[in-house]
Design an enzyme around this catalytic site. Structure first.
Site, PDB file in Angstrom:
ATOM      1  N   PHE A 206       1.003  -1.193  -0.025  1.00 37.86           N
ATOM      2  CA  PHE A 206       0.052  -0.302   0.118  1.00 37.86           C
ATOM      3  C   PHE A 206       0.884   1.274   0.154  1.00 37.86           C
ATOM      4  O   PHE A 206       1.880   1.331   0.696  1.00 37.86           O
ATOM      5  CB  PHE A 206      -0.644  -0.064   1.388  1.00 37.86           C
ATOM      6  CG  PHE A 206      -2.078  -0.969   1.062  1.00 37.86           C
ATOM      7  CD1 PHE A 206      -2.795  -0.832   0.505  1.00 37.86           C
ATOM      8  CD2 PHE A 206      -1.887  -2.030   2.176  1.00 37.86           C
ATOM      9  CE1 PHE A 206      -4.074  -1.783   0.717  1.00 37.86           C
ATOM     10  CE2 PHE A 206      -2.943  -3.074   2.210  1.00 37.86           C
ATOM     11  CZ  PHE A 206      -3.891  -3.015   1.575  1.00 37.86           C
ATOM     12  N   ASP A 207       0.508   2.309  -0.768  1.00 41.46           N
ATOM     13  CA  ASP A 207       1.059   3.705  -0.545  1.00 41.46           C
ATOM     14  C   ASP A 207       0.178   4.134   0.580  1.00 41.46           C
ATOM     15  O   ASP A 207      -0.611   3.547   1.132  1.00 41.46           O
ATOM     16  CB  ASP A 207       0.730   4.435  -1.748  1.00 41.46           C
ATOM     17  CG  ASP A 207       1.147   5.886  -1.701  1.00 41.46           C
ATOM     18  OD1 ASP A 207       2.219   5.931  -1.108  1.00 41.46           O
ATOM     19  OD2 ASP A 207       0.732   6.752  -2.332  1.00 41.46           O
ATOM     20  N   LYS A 208       0.872   5.093   1.331  1.00 45.94           N
ATOM     21  CA  LYS A 208       0.330   5.755   2.607  1.00 45.94           C
ATOM     22  C   LYS A 208      -0.639   6.979   2.269  1.00 45.94           C
ATOM     23  O   LYS A 208      -1.994   6.789   2.395  1.00 45.94           O
ATOM     24  CB  LYS A 208       1.421   6.119   3.364  1.00 45.94           C
ATOM     25  CG  LYS A 208       0.847   6.739   4.807  1.00 45.94           C
ATOM     26  CD  LYS A 208       1.975   7.044   5.813  1.00 45.94           C
ATOM     27  CE  LYS A 208       2.632   8.345   5.380  1.00 45.94           C
ATOM     28  NZ  LYS A 208       1.596   9.757   5.494  1.00 45.94           N
TER      29      LYS A 208
END
Length: 1157
Positions: free
Chosen positions: A491-493
C-alpha cells in the site's frame, strides 16, 4: 527434406552472432536476436508442403514462427541477415521474426559531402551517421513492438532510433540543438526516425476473427465438429457451433471496441500545430517533428505531441494523462553548464523536472528573461512516455499463472488418453472386421471436452460483472483468477491508507537555536509576520487557473494557513529582460505585515530525489532577494548552518513523527548582492541552497481513513501480509503502520540503516530497534516470524540492492515499512518480491507523490495492481477502483478472486471427469460394437454439462476471508487424487453394470453383425435401419443412466461452497437446474427402464405369483392344466360335454341371473 529443415538446432551455430538487446529497447523482456538468410530452394519446398498438406503446415508455422524461419532460412551473421529471429529470455521463451528492410536516402537533397566521410547529420554522436551505408546511402532497419531499430555498422548491432542520444551533455543540448535543425537534416531524420505519431490501428474485423479462430483449440474443435456432423450427430454440434460463434463474436467485438477506444484516445494528439524554429519560425504539423527540433511554447494551452527538453523559460503542465494526478507540475529549463556528465546523470533521477512529456497539457508558461519559452524534441512517436504507456496496453506482459498452464497440461493428458482409446478402438473393430476410422476418431474427440476454454472464461466474466457492480473495473480479466492467490499487498500511505489531504496542525518556530512556542491551527490569532510566515506564503508551486488556486494539496493547506492571497502571474523586468512572476499579498484575515507583498521570481521545484523545494523571492518595494526552502527535516537541517539548528531538533522531530504527524522543515537565506543582480542567471541549485538559516518545523496531520484499520485487520486474519511503501518520513510511516495495526503493538520494529562505501571504509548496515535508537544492540531474531518487522528508507534499500543483495530475501520476508521510496525503487521492490514467488497486489491512490508515469510501473508489474484513480492513466493499471479507499482489496481478493479461482478449478475438474465418464462408457459399448444414441449424448452434453458449466460459476463469494488460500495448482496431489479416485469409481461402477447386465437370465446379446452398417454410418445412434437393430441394447440402457447420474453427482460434489464460495443452494440457477435435471433423469429412468420394461414386470409377477383374473386367462390356465386337452383322434357328441363341472357352472350362472332379476 522438409523435416530436416524443421529439425535444425534452435541455438545459433558457431559463428552466428547473438546480440542481447538492451532491456530499455524492448518493453518487458530482454530479447536475443539471431540472423537468418532466406533460401529459394527451401522456400519452394515449404510452398509445396503448404499445398500438399492443404494448409496444415502453414497453420503449424503460424503457431510456431521459429519453425517457419528454420524451415525457410539458414543461419547467418546479423550483418548479412534479411530475417531476424527474436527470442525473449524470460520463462516464456517466446519467438517472433522480423524482416530486415532498407531505407533509401539517395532521393533526398543531402548536404554537400554527405557521400564522403562527412557526417550526414550535424550531431556527430548520432547513431544515424553510423547507420548509413555509403555510397549507396541506405539504412538497414527492423521494427519491433512499434519501435524502429537501425543497424549500427560500427558496433554491428541494431540500435533504437527516434530519440536524442543519452550521451549528450547539458551544454551540447543547448549548443547543438538550441538553434534548431536545418531543413535537410529534418528530412533525413523524418525518413529514418519515422513520423512523430502514436498510431494505433483499428484492426479490421476479419483480422481479429482469423486470429481468434486460428487458436489451436478452436482448430481442434473444428475438426471434432466436422467429424460429429459427418456421423450424424447434428444437434450437439450445432449447439457448440452456435456457442462458439457467440463466444468468438463477443471476443472480436470486445477487441474491436478496445482498439477503437485506444485509437480515438491517441489520435487527437497526432495532429497538433506547433511553431518550429528552423532558420525562421513556422507552423508545422506535429507528425513532422523529429528529435532535435526546437519548438516554441507561446502561452496557449497545448497538448504536447512529443517528449521535449525545456531549454528556455519554465512552464506549468498537467500530467494527469500519465500520472492520474490532476495537479499542476512546474517544469524548469535544463541548466546551461559545461559538466562532462550526460544530462540525465547530471540531473540524477530528477531529470524529469526538465522534460515535458507527450500527452501532458501545458497550461501556463513563464518567461525567464532569455526570450520565448523553447523546448528541444527529445523523443518522438512510440519512444515517448505516452508511447510507452500505449505499448504497455498493446503488448501487455504475459502472466505465467499456474491454472492456465495446468489446464493445458490437463488437455494434453486427456488427449493422450484419447490416443489410447483410438488404439483400443482400432484393435476391437479390426478384430470384428468393421470400419474403424470414424469410430477411432470419435473416441479420441470424446476424451477432450470442447467446452474447457469457454468454461474457464465464464467464471472470470461473471466475476468481472460482479466487480463492475461494485465499481471495480478490470482491463485484463485473466488477472481476476490470479487475485485468488494474493498473499501480500503493498500500500501507498498518503491518499490510500490515510486521508487524501493533509490538515495543518501547527508550526514550531525556531529562533536563536531554540524552538519557540508552537502556533496551532486553526487559531483565533493569525500567524504573525516573520520569516516563517514568508516561507509558508511563498515557498510553493501554486498557480491561479480560471480564478482558482490549484496545486499540490500540501502546498495549498500551508498557504491557506497564512490567510494570504495569490495573484495571477504577470510580467516584470530584471537585468536580462522580461520575467514572469507570481505575487502573494496579505489577505483581510492575515496578520499585519510591513510588506505590500512578495514576488516569487524563480522556483527550484520539488524533487523526490532531493526531497526539497525552494523559491527565490523579493519583497515588493525592496531590493533584497530571499531564498525560502521547505522539505524533509533531515535534508533541510543538513543544508542549514548548524548553529541555527536547535540542539533538541532530533528529539522534537521524533516526538511528532512518532505520533503519526507529517513534519516538514522550513529554512531561509538572504541572497548576496552578486547572486541577486540577475535572477534569470542564478547560481547552481546546490550552491544557492546552502548555508541557510533554520526557521522551524511545520507539523501536518494525516489521519487514517475510517476503512483502513478494519480492512488491514481482515487481511491479517486471512494471513495476507500488508506492506507500506511511501515517500514519507520513516518514523511517520512506522507510526502510521502501528496505528493501522499493520505492525502489532507487541511486535518489535528493527530499522535498517545502510550506508554507501566512504573512502577505504566498505558499505555498512546497521540494525537498530525503533523503540531505542540511541544505541545499536544485538537482536535475537529467533521466534515467531511476526514478532519483528523491518523498516527502511529508499537510500538503505538502494544500498542493500547494490552491496548486500544476498541479505535482501531474508529482509524482505519480514520487511513491512519502506519510506522515502522513489517511483523507480517502488518498481524494483515489486520485482524483488516477485522473485520470492510472492503473489503480489499493489494499491495506490491518486494522491501518491508520483512525479511521472513511471510511478505506475509498480502497478503494472504486480500480479494485481489497483489504482484508486479515475483518470485516463488508470488504463496502465490492471484494476481501477472508484471506491476511494482500500475496501476494494479484500473485495477483489476474497469475494471475487478466490471465488473465481475455485470456480475455475471446479469447472476444469468437472469437465475432465465428464469427458472420462463418457470415454469409459463409450469404450465399453465399443466392445460390443455399440454406441450411445444421439439424443442420449445430447442430453449429457447440452442439458447437463453445458448448462452446469454456464451456471456453476454463478455461486457468489463467501463474505469472510479464510485464513488460507485456495489451491493454486491443478496438478497437485489433492486435486489429482480427487480426479483419479472419481475416475476409479466411474470405471468400477460402469464395468460392474456392464458385466452384471450380461448375467441376467433375461439378457439377450445384441447382434453386432446386423448393426455393422448402422455403426459405420451413424456411430452415435443405436440404429433403426435393419430388423436386428431394433433389438434393445441392454448394455446401452444400463450404462447411459449410470453415466448421466454420475455426471450430476460430480457436478454437485465439485460445486463446493465454504470457505471460498457460498453454499450451492444459494445459487438459485444451479440449484433449480440440477433439481430439474435430477427430476428429468429419475423420471426418464423410471418411465423408460422400469415402467416400460416388459421383462422386468414379468419377472416381478412370477416372483409374487400374480395371476390375471380375466376369464380368457382363467380358461387358458385351466386348459393348460387339463392333460386331456385337446382331444385327438376321437369323435364326441353334444351330451357328452355336459359334464359335472359344466353343470355346476351353468347352475351357478342361473342362480346369479335369478338374483339379478
Amino acid at each position: 527434406m522438409l523435416l530436416g529443415f524443421l529439425g535444425q538446432e534452435r541455438e545459433p551455430r558457431d559463428g552466428q552472432e547473438v546480440k542481447l538487446v538492451n532491456k530499455e529497447c524492448f518493453l518487458f523482456a530482454v530479447q536475443e536476436i539471431f540472423g537468418y538468410k532466406t533460401q529459394r530452394c527451401r522456400k519452394a519446398l515449404c510452398i509445396t508442403g503448404y499445398i500438399l498438406s492443404c494448409g496444415a503446415l502453414l497453420l503449424l508455422f503460424y503457431w510456431k514462427p521459429e519453425w517457419d524461419v528454420w524451415a525457410n532460412c539458414i543461419p547467418c551473421s546479423l550483418e548479412e541477415a534479411d530475417i531476424v529471429l527474436l527470442r525473449t529470455t524470460d520463462e516464456f521463451q517466446r519467438y517472433t521474426w522480423k524482416k530486415v528492410t532498407w531505407i533509401d536516402l539517395s532521393a533526398l537533397a543531402l548536404p554537400d559531402g554527405s557521400t564522403s566521410e562527412c557526417p550526414l547529420v550535424a550531431d556527430k554522436d548520432s547513431v544515424i551517421n553510423r547507420a548509413v551505408k555509403k555510397p549507396q546511402l541506405k539504412v538497414r532497419c527492423i521494427q519491433v513492438q512499434k519501435i524502429r531499430y537501425i543497424w549500427d555498422f560500427s558496433i554491428k548491432q541494431f540500435k533504437k532510433v527516434g530519440s536524442l542520444e543519452d550521451s549528450n551533455t547539458c551544454y551540447s543540448i543547448h549548443h547543438k540543438f538550441g538553434a534548431g535543425l536545418t531543413r535537410e537534416e529534418q528530412k533525413i531524420r523524418q525518413l529514418v526516425c519515422g513520423p512523430n505519431a502514436i498510431e494505433v490501428e483499428i484492426r479490421p474485423i476479419w483480422k481479429l476473427l482469423f486470429k481468434e479462430i486460428l487458436n489451436p483449440f478452436y482448430v481442434f474443435q473444428a475438426f471434432t465438429l466436422t467429424l460429429w456432423l459427418s456421423q450424424g450427430y447434428t444437434e450437439y454440434s450445432v449447439a457448440i457451433i452456435v456457442l462458439s460463434i457467440i463466444s468468438v463474436g463477443l471476443t472480436v467485438y470486445d477487441l474491436r471496441q478496445q482498439s477503437t477506444k485506444l485509437h480515438d484516445l491517441v489520435e487527437e494528439h497526432n495532429k497538433v500545430q506547433v511553431t518550429v524554429c528552423v532558420k525562421s519560425c513556422k507552423e508545422l504539423e506535429s507528425r513532422y517533428l523529429v528529435p532535435g527540433d526546437v519548438f516554441l511554447l507561446d502561452g496557449k494551452k497545448l497538448s504536447l505531441p512529443c517528449d521535449a527538453i525545456l531549454i528556455d523559460g519554465s512552464c506549468v503542465v498537467n500530467e494527469g494523462m500519465l500520472t492520474g494526478e490532476s495537479i499542476p507540475v512546474t517544469k524548469t529549463p535544463l541548466p546551461l553548464t559545461e559538466s562532462p556528465m550526460p544530462w540525465k546523470t547530471h540531473s540524477m533521477e530528477d531529470y524529469r523536472r526538465h522534460v515535458l512529456f507527450c500527452g501532458t497539457e501545458v497550461i501556463q508558461v513563464k518567461l525567464t528573461g532569455r526570450g520565448p519559452v523553447r523546448a528541444v524534441v527529445l523523443q518522438t512517436g512510440f519512444n515517448t512516455a505516452k508511447g510507452d504507456l500505449v505499448r504497455s496496453i498493446l503488448y501487455p506482459k504475459p502472466m505465467n499463472f499456474q491454472l492456465y498452464r495446468d489446464a493445458f497440461k490437463f488437455i494434453i493428458g486427456l488427449s493422450a488418453i484419447g490416443v489410447l482409446g483410438l488404439i483400443y478402438t482400432v484393435c476391437v473393430f479390426t478384430y470384428h472386421q468393421v470400419s474403424t476410422v470414424a469410430m477411432a476418431l470419435l473416441l479420441l474427440t470424446v476424451a477432450v471436452p470442447p467446452a474447457i476454454p469457454a468454461a474457464l472464461t465464464t467464471g472470470t466474466v461473471y466475476a468481472q460483472r460482479r466487480l463492475k457492480k461494485k465499481k471495480i473495473f478490470c482491463i485484463t480479466p485473466q488477472r481476476i483468477n490470479i487475485c485468488g492467490q494474493i498473499n501480500l499487498v503493498c500500500f501507498d500511505k498518503t491518499g490510500t491508507l490515510t486521508e487524501d489531504g493533509l490538515d495543518l496542525w501547527g508550526v514550531l518556530p525556531s529562533e536563536g537555536s531554540w524552538f519557540q512556542k508552537i502556533h496551532k491551527f486553526p487559531s483565533s490569532t493569525p500567524l504573525p509576520w516573520g520569516p516563517v510566515c514568508g516561507v509558508m506564503a511563498s515557498c510553493h508551486s501554486l498557480v491561479v487557473l480560471d480564478k482558482k488556486i490549484q496545486g499540490d494539496p500540501l502546498d495549498l493547506k500551508m498557504f491557506e494557513g497564512t490567510h494570504w492571497e495569490i495573484e495571477e502571474s504577470n510580467m516584470s523586468q530584471d537585468g536580462a529582460g522580461a520575467l514572469h512572476t507570481c505575487i502573494v499579498r496579505p489577505g483581510p484575515k492575515a496578520s499585519s505585515a510591513p510588506v505590500e507583498g512578495i514576488a516569487i521570481l524563480h522556483q527550484f521545484p520539488f524533487s523526490s530525489g532531493l526531497q526539497r523545494m525552494s523559491v527565490v523571492s523579493q519583497k515588493i518595494g525592496e531590493e533584497q532577494y530571499d531564498l525560502y526552502m521547505k522539505g524533509a527535516p533531515e535534508i533541510v537541517s543538513s543544508l542549514c548552518r548548524q548553529e541555527t539548528v536547535p540542539a533538541d531538533f532530533l528529539k522534537e522531530l521524533k516526538m511528532y513523527t512518532s505520533q503519526g504527524f507529517r513534519v516538514i522543515a522550513l529554512a531561509h537565506k538572504v541572497l548576496t548582492e552578486h547572486s541577486s543582480t540577475c535572477v534569470s542567471v542564478l547560481a547552481p541549485r546546490e550552491k544557492a541552497e546552502s548555508e541557510l538559516v533554520f526557521l522551524g518545523l511545520l507539523v501536518m496531520e494525516n489521519r487514517l481513513k475510517q476503512e483502513t484499520k478494519p480492512v488491514l485487520q481482515e487481511l491479517a486474519a486471512a494471513r495476507i501480509r500488508s506492506v507500506m511503501v511511501t515517500g514519507d518520513n520513516l518514523q511517520t510511516a512506522v507510526t502510521v503502520a502501528r496505528s493501522a495495526e499493520m505492525i502489532p503493538r507487541s511486535s518489535k520494529v528493527i530499522i535498517i540503516e545502510a550506508s554507501e562505501p566512504e573512502g577505504s571504509a566498505p558499505a555498512s548496515i546497521a540494525w537498530q530497534l525503533a523503540e531505542d535508537s540511541k544505541a545499536s544492540t544485538a537482536i535475537n531474531l529467533d521466534g515467531e516470524s511476526c514478532s519483528y518487522h523491518f523498516a527502511m528508507n529508499g537510500k538503505s534499500y538502494q544500498v542493500l540492492i547494490k552491496h548486500f543483495y544476498s541479505l535482501l530475501p531474508k529482509i524482505l520476508v519480514n520487511a513491512t515499512v519502506f519510506a522515502r521510496m522513489s517511483p523507480g525503487q517502488k518498481s524494483s521492490l515489486v520485482e524483488e518480491l516477485q522473485k520470492l514467488n510472492v503473489c503480489l497486489c499493489v494499491g495506490g491512490g491518486n494522491a501518491s507523490p508520483v512525479s511521472s508515469f513511471c510511478g505506475f510501473q509498480a502497478l503494472k508489474m504486480a500480479h494485481a495492481g489497483i489504482s484508486l484513480s479515475e483518470q485516463e492513466a488508470s488504463v496502465a493499471s490492471p484494476f481501477t477502483s472508484q471506491i476511494p479507499n482500500i475496501q476494494c482489496v479484500p473485495e477483489l481478493i476474497s469475494r471475487e478472486g478466490r471465488a473465481a479461482l475455485v470456480s475455475s478449478f471446479a469447472v476444469v475438474k468437472y469437465l475432465t471427469l465428464y469427458g472420462l465418464i463418457q470415454f469409459v462408457g463409450t469404450a465399453l459399448l465399443f466392445w460390443q460394437l455399440q454406441i450411445f444414441g444421439n439424443h442420449q449424448y445430447l442430453i449429457q452434453d447440452v442439458v447437463i454439462t453445458l448448462l452446469v458449466c454456464l451456471t456453476m460459476s454463478l455461486t457468489e463469494a463467501y463474505p469472510k476471508l479464510a485464513p488460507y488460500r485456495p489451491p493454486g495448482q491443478l496438478i497437485s496431489p489433492p486435486l489429482l487424487l480427487s480426479v483419479v479416485l472419481n475416475v476409479y469409481f466411474t470405471v468400477t461402477m460402469q464395468t460392474c453394470g456392464f458385466l452384471l447386465v450380461k448375467q441376467q437370465p433375461w439378457y439377450v446379446a445384441h447382434c453386432s453383425l446386423g448393426n455393422q452398417t448402422v455403426l459405420a454410418t451413424s456411430p452415435k445412434g443405436n440404429g433403426t435401419s435393419s430388423a436386428q437393430s431394433t433389438v434393445l441394447s441392454y448394455e446401452d440402457t444400463t450404462l447411459w443412466p449410470l453415466t448421466t447420474i454420475n455426471c450430476i453427482i460430480v457436478a454437485f460434489v465439485f460445486s463446493k461452497g465454504k470457505p471460498f464460495r457460498k453454499p450451492i443452494y444459494t445459487n438459485c440457477e444451479v440449484y433449480v437446474l440440477l433439481m430439474l435435471l435430477a427430476t428429468f433423469c429419475i423420471s426418464f429412468f423410471t418411465e423408460d427402464v422400469l415402467l416400460q420394461n416388459k421383462h422386468l414386470w414379468t419377472l416381478i409377477k412370477s416372483c409374487f405369483g400374480y395371476q390375471s383374473k380375466s376369464q380368457y386367462r382363467k380358461w387358458q390356465r385351466m386348459l393348460q392344466r387339463d392333460p386331456n386337452w385337446p382331444p385327438v383322434n376321437t369323435k364326441d357328441f353334444a351330451a357328452k360335454y355336459v359334464t359335472a363341472e359344466c353343470q355346476e357352472a351353468l347352475g351357478a350362472q342361473a342362480q346369479q341371473q335369478a338374483g339379478a332379476r
